[in-house]
Design a protein around this motif. Structure first.
Motif, PDB file in Angstrom:
ATOM      1  N   ALA A   1      46.061 -36.247 119.256  1.00  0.00           N
ATOM      2  CA  ALA A   1      46.131 -37.483 119.530  1.00  0.00           C
ATOM      3  C   ALA A   1      47.169 -38.152 120.897  1.00  0.00           C
ATOM      4  CB  ALA A   1      46.401 -38.331 118.292  1.00  0.00           C
ATOM      5  N   LEU A   2      48.392 -37.690 120.700  1.00  0.00           N
ATOM      6  CA  LEU A   2      49.136 -37.740 121.658  1.00  0.00           C
ATOM      7  C   LEU A   2      48.685 -37.121 123.246  1.00  0.00           C
ATOM      8  CD1 LEU A   2      52.215 -39.188 121.943  1.00  0.00           C
ATOM      9  CD2 LEU A   2      53.111 -36.870 121.608  1.00  0.00           C
ATOM     10  N   ILE A   3      48.171 -36.205 123.148  1.00  0.00           N
ATOM     11  CA  ILE A   3      48.005 -35.892 124.288  1.00  0.00           C
ATOM     12  C   ILE A   3      46.759 -36.406 124.785  1.00  0.00           C
ATOM     13  CG2 ILE A   3      46.735 -33.517 125.374  1.00  0.00           C
ATOM     14  CD1 ILE A   3      48.639 -31.784 123.664  1.00  0.00           C
ATOM     15  N   ILE A   4      45.588 -36.777 123.831  1.00  0.00           N
ATOM     16  CA  ILE A   4      44.723 -37.697 124.666  1.00  0.00           C
ATOM     17  C   ILE A   4      45.274 -38.935 125.251  1.00  0.00           C
ATOM     18  CG2 ILE A   4      42.846 -39.171 123.814  1.00  0.00           C
ATOM     19  CD1 ILE A   4      42.134 -37.090 121.630  1.00  0.00           C
ATOM     20  N   ARG A   5      46.002 -39.533 124.571  1.00  0.00           N
ATOM     21  CA  ARG A   5      46.429 -40.922 125.291  1.00  0.00           C
ATOM     22  C   ARG A   5      47.196 -40.581 126.495  1.00  0.00           C
ATOM     23  NH1 ARG A   5      45.026 -44.410 121.158  1.00  0.00           N
ATOM     24  NH2 ARG A   5      45.899 -46.142 122.429  1.00  0.00           N
ATOM     25  N   VAL A   6      48.128 -39.680 126.401  1.00  0.00           N
ATOM     26  CA  VAL A   6      48.950 -39.391 127.826  1.00  0.00           C
ATOM     27  C   VAL A   6      47.830 -38.941 128.817  1.00  0.00           C
ATOM     28  CG1 VAL A   6      50.763 -37.822 128.745  1.00  0.00           C
ATOM     29  CG2 VAL A   6      50.915 -38.692 126.694  1.00  0.00           C
ATOM     30  N   ALA A   7      46.868 -37.957 128.354  1.00  0.00           N
ATOM     31  CA  ALA A   7      46.133 -37.401 129.619  1.00  0.00           C
ATOM     32  C   ALA A   7      45.316 -38.643 130.118  1.00  0.00           C
ATOM     33  CB  ALA A   7      45.259 -36.337 128.727  1.00  0.00           C
ATOM     34  N   ARG A   8      44.885 -39.468 129.232  1.00  0.00           N
ATOM     35  CA  ARG A   8      44.117 -40.712 129.531  1.00  0.00           C
ATOM     36  C   ARG A   8      44.609 -41.620 130.470  1.00  0.00           C
ATOM     37  NH1 ARG A   8      43.700 -45.882 127.759  1.00  0.00           N
ATOM     38  NH2 ARG A   8      41.659 -46.910 128.089  1.00  0.00           N
ATOM     39  N   ALA A   9      46.025 -41.772 130.293  1.00  0.00           N
ATOM     40  CA  ALA A   9      46.881 -42.791 131.095  1.00  0.00           C
ATOM     41  C   ALA A   9      47.014 -42.168 132.309  1.00  0.00           C
ATOM     42  CB  ALA A   9      48.083 -43.242 130.283  1.00  0.00           C
ATOM     43  N   ALA A  10      47.513 -40.851 132.323  1.00  0.00           N
ATOM     44  CA  ALA A  10      47.624 -40.114 133.499  1.00  0.00           C
ATOM     45  C   ALA A  10      46.457 -40.085 134.401  1.00  0.00           C
ATOM     46  CB  ALA A  10      48.438 -38.687 133.388  1.00  0.00           C
ATOM     47  N   THR A  11      45.444 -39.829 133.805  1.00  0.00           N
ATOM     48  CA  THR A  11      44.137 -39.778 134.468  1.00  0.00           C
ATOM     49  C   THR A  11      43.614 -40.926 135.158  1.00  0.00           C
ATOM     50  OG1 THR A  11      43.456 -37.920 133.190  1.00  0.00           O
ATOM     51  CG2 THR A  11      41.589 -39.178 134.363  1.00  0.00           C
TER      52      THR A  11
ATOM     53  N   GLY B   1      40.858 -36.401 126.741  1.00  0.00           N
ATOM     54  CA  GLY B   1      41.623 -37.498 127.559  1.00  0.00           C
ATOM     55  C   GLY B   1      41.367 -37.699 128.786  1.00  0.00           C
ATOM     56  N   ILE B   2      40.868 -36.658 129.687  1.00  0.00           N
ATOM     57  CA  ILE B   2      40.649 -36.610 130.999  1.00  0.00           C
ATOM     58  C   ILE B   2      39.298 -37.524 131.069  1.00  0.00           C
ATOM     59  CG2 ILE B   2      39.706 -35.553 133.093  1.00  0.00           C
ATOM     60  CD1 ILE B   2      41.791 -33.610 132.491  1.00  0.00           C
ATOM     61  N   LEU B   3      38.287 -37.205 130.141  1.00  0.00           N
ATOM     62  CA  LEU B   3      37.003 -37.936 130.132  1.00  0.00           C
ATOM     63  C   LEU B   3      37.308 -39.185 129.836  1.00  0.00           C
ATOM     64  CD1 LEU B   3      34.550 -36.219 130.116  1.00  0.00           C
ATOM     65  CD2 LEU B   3      34.199 -36.670 127.664  1.00  0.00           C
ATOM     66  N   ALA B   4      38.125 -39.680 128.824  1.00  0.00           N
ATOM     67  CA  ALA B   4      38.361 -41.125 128.561  1.00  0.00           C
ATOM     68  C   ALA B   4      38.883 -41.708 129.795  1.00  0.00           C
ATOM     69  CB  ALA B   4      39.312 -41.199 127.141  1.00  0.00           C
ATOM     70  N   GLY B   5      39.760 -41.014 130.696  1.00  0.00           N
ATOM     71  CA  GLY B   5      40.346 -41.708 131.629  1.00  0.00           C
ATOM     72  C   GLY B   5      39.558 -41.880 132.663  1.00  0.00           C
ATOM     73  N   LEU B   6      38.400 -40.964 132.743  1.00  0.00           N
ATOM     74  CA  LEU B   6      37.780 -40.907 134.024  1.00  0.00           C
ATOM     75  C   LEU B   6      36.505 -42.341 133.806  1.00  0.00           C
ATOM     76  CD1 LEU B   6      36.790 -37.308 135.157  1.00  0.00           C
ATOM     77  CD2 LEU B   6      38.114 -38.920 136.240  1.00  0.00           C
ATOM     78  N   ARG B   7      36.326 -42.338 132.427  1.00  0.00           N
ATOM     79  CA  ARG B   7      35.243 -43.488 132.308  1.00  0.00           C
ATOM     80  C   ARG B   7      35.723 -44.441 131.231  1.00  0.00           C
ATOM     81  NH1 ARG B   7      29.960 -40.462 131.021  1.00  0.00           N
ATOM     82  NH2 ARG B   7      29.194 -42.562 131.089  1.00  0.00           N
ATOM     83  N   PRO B   8      36.643 -45.097 131.567  1.00  0.00           N
ATOM     84  CA  PRO B   8      37.595 -46.019 130.350  1.00  0.00           C
ATOM     85  C   PRO B   8      36.382 -47.163 129.617  1.00  0.00           C
ATOM     86  CG  PRO B   8      37.925 -46.652 132.516  1.00  0.00           C
ATOM     87  CD  PRO B   8      37.397 -45.223 132.905  1.00  0.00           C
ATOM     88  N   GLU B   9      35.221 -47.417 130.485  1.00  0.00           N
ATOM     89  CA  GLU B   9      34.385 -48.412 130.033  1.00  0.00           C
ATOM     90  C   GLU B   9      33.229 -47.732 128.842  1.00  0.00           C
ATOM     91  OE1 GLU B   9      35.152 -51.333 129.732  1.00  0.00           O
ATOM     92  OE2 GLU B   9      36.909 -51.083 130.875  1.00  0.00           O
ATOM     93  N   ALA B  10      33.090 -46.610 129.213  1.00  0.00           N
ATOM     94  CA  ALA B  10      32.086 -45.894 128.563  1.00  0.00           C
ATOM     95  C   ALA B  10      32.150 -45.760 127.116  1.00  0.00           C
ATOM     96  CB  ALA B  10      31.930 -44.412 129.101  1.00  0.00           C
ATOM     97  N   ARG B  11      31.271 -45.791 126.330  1.00  0.00           N
ATOM     98  CA  ARG B  11      31.218 -45.765 124.793  1.00  0.00           C
ATOM     99  C   ARG B  11      31.961 -44.638 124.242  1.00  0.00           C
ATOM    100  NH1 ARG B  11      26.140 -47.809 121.811  1.00  0.00           N
ATOM    101  NH2 ARG B  11      26.561 -49.662 123.158  1.00  0.00           N
ATOM    102  N   SER B  12      31.512 -43.450 125.037  1.00  0.00           N
ATOM    103  CA  SER B  12      32.166 -42.207 124.687  1.00  0.00           C
ATOM    104  C   SER B  12      33.868 -42.198 124.657  1.00  0.00           C
ATOM    105  CB  SER B  12      31.715 -40.944 125.265  1.00  0.00           C
ATOM    106  OG  SER B  12      31.914 -41.158 126.554  1.00  0.00           O
ATOM    107  N   SER B  13      34.191 -42.995 125.733  1.00  0.00           N
ATOM    108  CA  SER B  13      35.556 -43.119 125.894  1.00  0.00           C
ATOM    109  C   SER B  13      36.314 -43.776 124.771  1.00  0.00           C
ATOM    110  CB  SER B  13      35.976 -43.546 127.111  1.00  0.00           C
ATOM    111  OG  SER B  13      35.348 -43.189 127.979  1.00  0.00           O
TER     112      SER B  13
END
Lengths: 338, 324
Positions: B201-211, B116-128
């Motif tokens: 899945a839930l933690i990923i989404r919350v972590a991403r939004a918060a990040t 989630g943090i990874l996806a939040g830090l680079r929202p545009e990256a393909r990995s995210s």
């Protein structure tokens, strides 16, 4: 303000090599609608202990210039050209890790809103100690002692207690002093202050300005004071640079720029500052709005708002020497309104 | 701080009280347990005898009050079916469920938080974007289906792990645990993974939004301007600030999962509380169901309290307010 009196040549001779030399810096932002040239060919020089006021409205590129020097431009922004020389070393060529070692060590930054810059979940000491230890292998106790000294230096009473405090326990002025203390921790060569007093009470403002000015003089630290408020920097800066739409339109000693502003935009800015002489009169206003960086007029970016604009202005004027240290980017420098 | 805790405990007591009433009334109207207990050809007299022996001939109010009186003495009644104390039945099954759920939450947090943090830090990256697409899958695939597919692949197809049961256990005091033996771990991994997917899945989404929110804050930029290393910025400055919403999700999901791990436990024949609950509902074994739900309410309320205390620990400004 002795530097005001010196001509450019004598100052160069006195101060030796500049601490910071920015050459033709271009910082562009790639957006869906096109490339916004937030900073487009900026040249600046800064000497030891000198304070440069970088003045402009929001969107003029003054903050982006500061962030470019810090190496804090994030995509979609990029440094598209030019050089940033710190003591002769080109920062634009550094790797991320090399740049990190410069940030907070050789160049420090102070931000606008002190209630936002300190991490709310960490004690002051944590945030200060980490700033020391990011650049030097020293013990926590040593770092803490340095932190305490820095708080002392910026005039924070009972620093020992403040170190244990969380940011929310301090007043706005206190927090900004902490931020300044953090900036001073590693004795930087250069401080970039991005409107550091805008969010503070007026009385605190002048204290902070005075303290920063004194600290720079004492330590020989050079400072760029980024602001939209000409009145704030007029009293403290050695030199002023006025930015408009990503370019410097006028630069000179504070005395030159304030007493005989040569660019119509600078004059407009001066006219909109409330002063003793203008009391009771309606303040002058620059007509029109800041143009979008995506749709700048051809030639001089200011011409659509300028009373002096004529055919010559459809070509971009160069920044040319006007009076001793004063240079102006205008086809009609110094002319008054027709 | 103490006033806060006392206050919370009082609030909790009211919640528990209301819950007993709701659960009791709910089960009272659902059906007649006597029908399930006696043989189909029993006479009315025999039925009446059973009814009286269980106290079911009394009015609702009398039944409720006598239940509450016993409950206050720590007695939640005996199972209609086996006559064993309901509490004992539940407590015997509890360690298995908790072991499963704790493992699932560790998996969900250990994998979901960094992603989630990874996806939040680079929202545009393909990995995210891949991570986020995966989290949608994790959300939408039903547990039972995931469980069956995992069994088919890893238990039936590859034969790496067994499909059911708890495996060899180790006794720690009164509690039997699986995770300390290799065989137990083998049994644990599939049900834990199944259970963890939606939480992950839930933690990923919350972590991403918060990040994303925290990464844009000035103090992160200031931390960068101080020249801090990236690990420190993300691991301390960012993490401490995104933990507040995450603790809520992790805490509450932990409670919900523990209370209702029924489907997963059933598929993997994991001898936990969820299985017990389903069986008891089917046989209208009211004391066990009531005891179970009560226990879960107390547990969830307790968990909420822990979450609140975690907030205070994480957010110094809230700590100050709590003190006043």
């Amino acid at each position: 303000m002795s530097t005001d009196m010196m001509s450019k040549e004598t100052r160069d001779a006195d101060l030796g090599a500049p601490v910071l030399k920015i050459e033709k810096l271009c910082t562009w932002f790639d957006t869906r609608e096109g490339t916004a040239r937030a900073v487009d060919g900026v040249d600046l020089e800064l000497y030891e202990g000198e304070i440069l006021g970088l003045v402009g409205e929001s969107g003029s590129g003054k903050s982006v210039t500061g962030y470019s020097v810090m190496g804090l431009i994030d995509p979609p922004g990029r440094i598209a050209g030019g050089r940033i020389l710190l003591d002769g070393r080109d920062l634009t060529r550094l790797s991320e890790e090399e740049h990190r070692r410069v940030r907070g060590k050789d160049i420090a930054m102070i931000f606008q809103d002190p209630s936002m810059t300190l991490n709310p979940t960490l004690r002051i000491e944590t945030q200060m100690i980490e700033a020391v230890r990011a650049h030097e292998a020293c013990s926590t106790a040593q770092a803490r002692r340095r932190a305490k000294d820095a708080l002392d230096m910026v005039g924070i009473p009972s620093p020992e207690e403040r170190l244990r405090a969380y940011p929310f326990e301090l007043s706005g002025g206190m927090r900004q002093r902490v931020a300044i203390a953090i900036a001073l921790l590693n004795k930087p060569r250069l401080i970039i202050a991005d409107e550091p007093t805008t969010a503070l009470d007026v009385s605190i403002q002048s204290q902070i300005i005075y303290e920063l000015q004194t600290l720079c003089r004492e330590t020989g630290t050079a400072m760029i004071w980024v602001t939209h408020d000409l009145a704030v920097v007029a009293g403290m800066a050695d030199r002023l640079a006025v930015m408009y739409a990503g370019r410097i339109v006028e630069v000179g000693t504070t005395k030159e720029v304030i007493e005989q502003p040569g660019h119509p935009y600078t004059r407009g800015l001066m006219g909109s500052v409330p002063m003793h002489e203008t009391r009771g009169r309606r303040l002058a206003r620059i007509p029109g709005a800041t143009p979008s960086l995506l749709h700048l007029p051809q030639g001089c970016s200011f011409r659509e708002r300028c009373a002096l604009a004529d055919k010559a202005c459809t070509r971009m004027p160069e920044l040319a020497q006007h009076h001793q240290a004063q240079s102006i980017r205008c086809w009609h420098p110094g002319e008054t309104d027709r | 701080m103490q006033a806060f805790i006392v206050n919370r405990i009082l609030q909790s007591l009211i919640v528990v009280l209301v819950m007993t009433l709701l659960v009791f009334a709910g089960l009272f109207v659902i059906g007649d347990p006597v029908q399930m207990l006696v043989s189909p050809d029993a006479t009315d007299i025999e039925k009446e005898a059973v009814r009286q022996s269980l106290g079911l001939d009394q009015s609702f109010v009398v039944q409720y009050l006598s239940f509450m009186r016993d409950a206050l003495h720590g007695d939640l009644g005996n199972s209609f079916l086996t006559g064993a104390p309901a509490m004992d039945l539940i407590l015997k099954r509890m360690p298995a469920t908790f072991e499963l759920v704790i493992c699932a939450m560790i998996l969900a947090t250990g994998i979901g938080l960094p992603l989630g943090i990874l996806a939040g830090l680079r929202p545009e990256a393909r990995s995210s974007k891949t991570i986020m697409a995966g989290s949608i899958l994790g959300f939408s695939l039903p547990n039972f289906w995931v469980a069956l597919v995992l069994i088919m692949i890893f238990a039936v197809g590859l034969g790496w792990v067994p499909a059911s049961g708890r495996g060899e256990t180790v006794q720690i005091g009164p509690i039997a645990v699986s995770f300390l033996t290799l065989d137990g771990l083998h049994h644990l991994i599939l049900p834990a993974l199944t259970l963890s997917l939606t939480k992950m899945a839930l933690i990923i989404r919350v972590a991403r939004a918060a990040t994303r929110e925290v990464a844009g804050q000035e103090y992160i930029k200031f931390a960068r301007a101080k020249g801090l290393r990236k690990n420190r910025i993300v691991g301390v400055h960012l993490l401490k600030n995104i933990m507040v919403p995450l603790i809520t999700v992790i805490g509450l999901e932990f409670g919900r999962t523990a209370a209702f791990a029924v489907v997963t436990e059933t598929i993997f024949s994991w001898p936990g509380m969820g299985k017990l609950l389903i069986d008891s509902i089917l046989t209208l074994d009211r004391p066990v169901v009531v005891a179970y739900l009560l226990l879960m309410v107390v547990f969830l309320v307790f968990l909420n309290l822990v979450v609140d205390l975690a907030y205070l620990w994480l957010d110094p400004a809230a700590r100050e307010k709590g003190r006043d």
